[in-house]
Design a protein around this motif. Structure first.
Motif, PDB file in Angstrom:
ATOM      1  N   UNK A   9     -16.389  15.083   2.573  1.00  0.00           N
ATOM      2  CA  UNK A   9     -14.997  14.866   2.976  1.00  0.00           C
ATOM      3  C   UNK A   9     -14.793  13.493   3.611  1.00  0.00           C
ATOM      4  N   UNK A  10     -15.766  13.016   4.383  1.00  0.00           N
ATOM      5  CA  UNK A  10     -15.623  11.691   4.999  1.00  0.00           C
ATOM      6  C   UNK A  10     -15.595  10.590   3.942  1.00  0.00           C
ATOM      7  N   UNK A  11     -16.477  10.692   2.950  1.00  0.00           N
ATOM      8  CA  UNK A  11     -16.496   9.694   1.889  1.00  0.00           C
ATOM      9  C   UNK A  11     -15.215   9.755   1.053  1.00  0.00           C
ATOM     10  N   UNK A  12     -14.729  10.985   0.788  1.00  0.00           N
ATOM     11  CA  UNK A  12     -13.498  11.130   0.016  1.00  0.00           C
ATOM     12  C   UNK A  12     -12.315  10.498   0.739  1.00  0.00           C
ATOM     13  N   UNK A  13     -12.205  10.753   2.039  1.00  0.00           N
ATOM     14  CA  UNK A  13     -11.072  10.189   2.760  1.00  0.00           C
ATOM     15  C   UNK A  13     -11.216   8.686   2.924  1.00  0.00           C
ATOM     16  N   UNK A  14     -12.442   8.184   2.990  1.00  0.00           N
ATOM     17  CA  UNK A  14     -12.635   6.730   3.050  1.00  0.00           C
ATOM     18  C   UNK A  14     -12.122   6.070   1.767  1.00  0.00           C
ATOM     19  N   UNK A  15     -12.372   6.703   0.619  1.00  0.00           N
ATOM     20  CA  UNK A  15     -11.855   6.166  -0.639  1.00  0.00           C
ATOM     21  C   UNK A  15     -10.330   6.221  -0.687  1.00  0.00           C
ATOM     22  N   UNK A  16      -9.754   7.333  -0.201  1.00  0.00           N
ATOM     23  CA  UNK A  16      -8.292   7.456  -0.178  1.00  0.00           C
ATOM     24  C   UNK A  16      -7.687   6.394   0.743  1.00  0.00           C
ATOM     25  N   UNK A  17      -8.304   6.198   1.901  1.00  0.00           N
ATOM     26  CA  UNK A  17      -7.822   5.184   2.834  1.00  0.00           C
ATOM     27  C   UNK A  17      -7.907   3.786   2.228  1.00  0.00           C
ATOM     28  N   UNK A  18      -9.027   3.508   1.551  1.00  0.00           N
ATOM     29  CA  UNK A  18      -9.191   2.196   0.933  1.00  0.00           C
ATOM     30  C   UNK A  18      -8.130   1.955  -0.134  1.00  0.00           C
ATOM     31  N   UNK A  19      -7.841   2.969  -0.943  1.00  0.00           N
ATOM     32  CA  UNK A  19      -6.840   2.808  -2.002  1.00  0.00           C
ATOM     33  C   UNK A  19      -5.442   2.597  -1.415  1.00  0.00           C
ATOM     34  N   UNK A  20      -5.042   3.449  -0.455  1.00  0.00           N
ATOM     35  CA  UNK A  20      -3.694   3.357   0.104  1.00  0.00           C
ATOM     36  C   UNK A  20      -3.500   2.058   0.878  1.00  0.00           C
ATOM     37  N   UNK A  21      -4.463   1.717   1.735  1.00  0.00           N
ATOM     38  CA  UNK A  21      -4.309   0.515   2.552  1.00  0.00           C
ATOM     39  C   UNK A  21      -4.418  -0.755   1.707  1.00  0.00           C
ATOM     40  N   UNK A  22      -5.229  -0.729   0.657  1.00  0.00           N
ATOM     41  CA  UNK A  22      -5.339  -1.913  -0.197  1.00  0.00           C
ATOM     42  C   UNK A  22      -4.014  -2.206  -0.890  1.00  0.00           C
ATOM     43  N   UNK A  23      -3.383  -1.153  -1.433  1.00  0.00           N
ATOM     44  CA  UNK A  23      -2.091  -1.344  -2.082  1.00  0.00           C
ATOM     45  C   UNK A  23      -1.033  -1.825  -1.096  1.00  0.00           C
ATOM     46  N   UNK A  24      -1.053  -1.242   0.111  1.00  0.00           N
ATOM     47  CA  UNK A  24      -0.031  -1.601   1.089  1.00  0.00           C
ATOM     48  C   UNK A  24      -0.244  -3.005   1.638  1.00  0.00           C
ATOM     49  N   UNK A  25      -1.511  -3.381   1.888  1.00  0.00           N
ATOM     50  CA  UNK A  25      -1.786  -4.732   2.387  1.00  0.00           C
ATOM     51  C   UNK A  25      -1.424  -5.788   1.351  1.00  0.00           C
ATOM     52  N   UNK A  26      -1.709  -5.494   0.087  1.00  0.00           N
ATOM     53  CA  UNK A  26      -1.418  -6.483  -0.953  1.00  0.00           C
ATOM     54  C   UNK A  26       0.079  -6.670  -1.161  1.00  0.00           C
ATOM     55  N   UNK A  27       0.851  -5.620  -0.969  1.00  0.00           N
ATOM     56  CA  UNK A  27       2.287  -5.717  -1.257  1.00  0.00           C
ATOM     57  C   UNK A  27       3.120  -6.145  -0.051  1.00  0.00           C
ATOM     58  N   UNK A  28       2.722  -5.705   1.170  1.00  0.00           N
ATOM     59  CA  UNK A  28       3.579  -5.982   2.325  1.00  0.00           C
ATOM     60  C   UNK A  28       2.827  -6.395   3.584  1.00  0.00           C
ATOM     61  N   UNK A  29       1.532  -6.695   3.488  1.00  0.00           N
ATOM     62  CA  UNK A  29       0.719  -7.088   4.650  1.00  0.00           C
ATOM     63  C   UNK A  29       0.743  -6.038   5.746  1.00  0.00           C
ATOM     64  N   UNK A  87       9.219  -5.218  10.244  1.00  0.00           N
ATOM     65  CA  UNK A  87       9.581  -5.833   8.970  1.00  0.00           C
ATOM     66  C   UNK A  87      11.102  -5.910   8.893  1.00  0.00           C
ATOM     67  N   UNK A  88      11.612  -7.121   8.801  1.00  0.00           N
ATOM     68  CA  UNK A  88      13.062  -7.293   8.753  1.00  0.00           C
ATOM     69  C   UNK A  88      13.596  -6.944   7.365  1.00  0.00           C
ATOM     70  N   UNK A  89      14.894  -6.745   7.283  1.00  0.00           N
ATOM     71  CA  UNK A  89      15.531  -6.437   5.999  1.00  0.00           C
ATOM     72  C   UNK A  89      15.376  -7.598   5.019  1.00  0.00           C
ATOM     73  N   UNK A  90      15.448  -8.815   5.531  1.00  0.00           N
ATOM     74  CA  UNK A  90      15.292  -9.981   4.645  1.00  0.00           C
ATOM     75  C   UNK A  90      13.882 -10.038   4.069  1.00  0.00           C
ATOM     76  N   UNK A  91      12.879  -9.712   4.871  1.00  0.00           N
ATOM     77  CA  UNK A  91      11.502  -9.696   4.372  1.00  0.00           C
ATOM     78  C   UNK A  91      11.300  -8.621   3.323  1.00  0.00           C
ATOM     79  N   UNK A  92      11.951  -7.474   3.502  1.00  0.00           N
ATOM     80  CA  UNK A  92      11.851  -6.419   2.497  1.00  0.00           C
ATOM     81  C   UNK A  92      12.461  -6.859   1.169  1.00  0.00           C
ATOM     82  N   UNK A  93      13.608  -7.524   1.251  1.00  0.00           N
ATOM     83  CA  UNK A  93      14.271  -7.992   0.025  1.00  0.00           C
ATOM     84  C   UNK A  93      13.414  -9.038  -0.675  1.00  0.00           C
ATOM     85  N   UNK A  94      12.874  -9.995   0.103  1.00  0.00           N
ATOM     86  CA  UNK A  94      12.033 -11.031  -0.495  1.00  0.00           C
ATOM     87  C   UNK A  94      10.756 -10.455  -1.081  1.00  0.00           C
TER      88      UNK A  94
END
Length: 378
Positions: A54-74, A219-226
């Motif tokens: 379970x720890x390894x599974x959640x580490x993979x889930x965390x890596x996938x979710x945070x990687x996508x979020x960091x790449x798109x919106x820091x 995150x401001x509205x202008x940053x979301x739009x950009x």
């Protein structure tokens, strides 16, 4: 004291309660995922193998979710749900986005640190066996003696195995002694950072953010739009690049995979959150129904067991239950022994138990601690 402040770049500082909620989101998500797998494992035993990791599974889930979020919106997955993002800390000037190198280091810490902490907690709980001591405090247990290893005389491999076993035991003993202090220091340091942030004495909410040199901003509205405009433009360029390469079948397949990836990325976060909340709702619904069904099928409690029989060597019981078996007078200040349930005068019973260490009627071993005073309600 104000919890809403404005930084030097004009961005609003997140409240303490928002950061606490975002910090506790991932542990709650892990608990929900593990609970869901545990329920499904009752019907599909193969899922028990998944729960072992379970720890390894959640580490993979965390890596996938945070990687996508960091790449798109820091921002991390948890921060993005509250409209927050991470930025390099600067005293004055606008808050910039994280660079690619900063995103990789941030992702590494977000995945590795919780994983190691979970593994260390599990190791400590597996080998920690507290016992009840004075006032309920845990008393140290003597270390179990290790059985000697069977080895042939003069065997180098046997001596090496014994040395490695001794080394592992010494390392485990050192870990068991040091880990509570390490955990206390880590929790105390985290609390100090959070308190300093609450009192507006520090821009860093946690030691990890201070180590990375980052702080959390709104995150401001202008940053979301950009950000949304930049994402659409990047995807448009990727699709145009695919359409100009290879034959028709390759272009169609590659474009279909890209569009599926975009769809999956855009809706993974919302789908995961809705699935967790939906499963929690079903859990509450069926748990309430099961409790109601179980309440209707409750059985009557069994009758109490019969009292112990008087011993031939004990004091005979009088015919009148209001008479004390010891002084043969009307019972005053009644008391009983919890080992038998027979009632006496308190002074008579106290002196008898102190002298003979047993119930006067049944001769069952008793102590002063087993004497119970009886009070008649008026």
């Amino acid at each position: 004291m104000s919890f809403l402040t404005v930084g030097g770049d004009g961005s609003q500082r997140p409240t303490f309660f928002e950061l606490i909620a975002a910090d506790r989101l991932m542990p709650s998500l892990k608990a929900a995922i593990v609970f869901s797998l545990s329920v499904f494992a009752q019907r599909r035993p193969i899922l028990h193998k998944v729960l072992d990791w379970e720890d390894e599974l959640f580490a993979l889930i965390t890596a996938f979710l945070d990687r996508q979020s960091l790449a798109s919106s820091s921002s991390t997955f948890a921060d993005s749900l509250y409209g927050l993002r991470r930025a390099p800390y600067v005293r004055e000037g606008p808050s910039k986005s994280l660079t690619g190198q900063q995103q990789k280091v941030t992702l590494l810490l977000l995945v590795v640190v919780p994983y190691l902490r979970s593994k260390l907690d599990a190791l400590y709980k597996r080998h920690h066996t507290p016992s009840e001591g004075f006032l309920g405090l845990s008393a140290p247990q003597p270390a179990p003696r290790r059985a000697p290893l069977l080895q042939t005389q003069g065997s180098r491999s046997g001596r090496l195995q014994e040395a490695l076993a001794c080394l592992r035991e010494a390392a485990l003993a050192a870990f068991m002694k040091a880990y509570p202090f390490i955990h206390m220091a880590q929790e105390g340091l985290t609390f100090s950072y959070q308190l300093a942030y609450l009192l507006q004495s520090s821009p860093y909410f946690s030691p990890t953010l201070h180590l990375l040199g980052q702080h959390v901003v709104r995150t401001s509205a202008q940053e979301l739009v950009l950000s949304e405009r930049s994402k659409r433009q990047e995807r448009r360029q990727q699709l145009l690049g695919v359409r100009s390469q290879g034959n028709f079948l390759w272009r169609a397949l590659h474009e279909g995979l890209l569009r599926a990836n975009y769809l999956f990325t855009d809706h993974t976060r919302n789908a995961l959150i809705l699935a967790v909340f939906g499963f929690r709702l079903l859990e509450w619904w069926y748990t309430s129904a099961e409790e109601k069904l179980a309440a209707e099928q409750k059985l009557e409690p069994p009758p109490p067991p019969p009292p112990p029989l008087p011993s031939p060597q004990g004091v005979p019981l009088p015919s009148d239950p209001a008479i004390c078996p010891l002084c043969r007078q009307t019972r005053t200040n009644p008391a009983m022994t919890s080992v038998s349930g027979y009632t006496f005068c308190y002074p008579c019973l106290f002196n008898s138990v102190t002298r003979e260490q047993c119930c006067p009627v049944t001769r069952i071993p008793a102590s002063i601690d087993s004497i119970r005073r009886l009070y008649q309600s008026t």
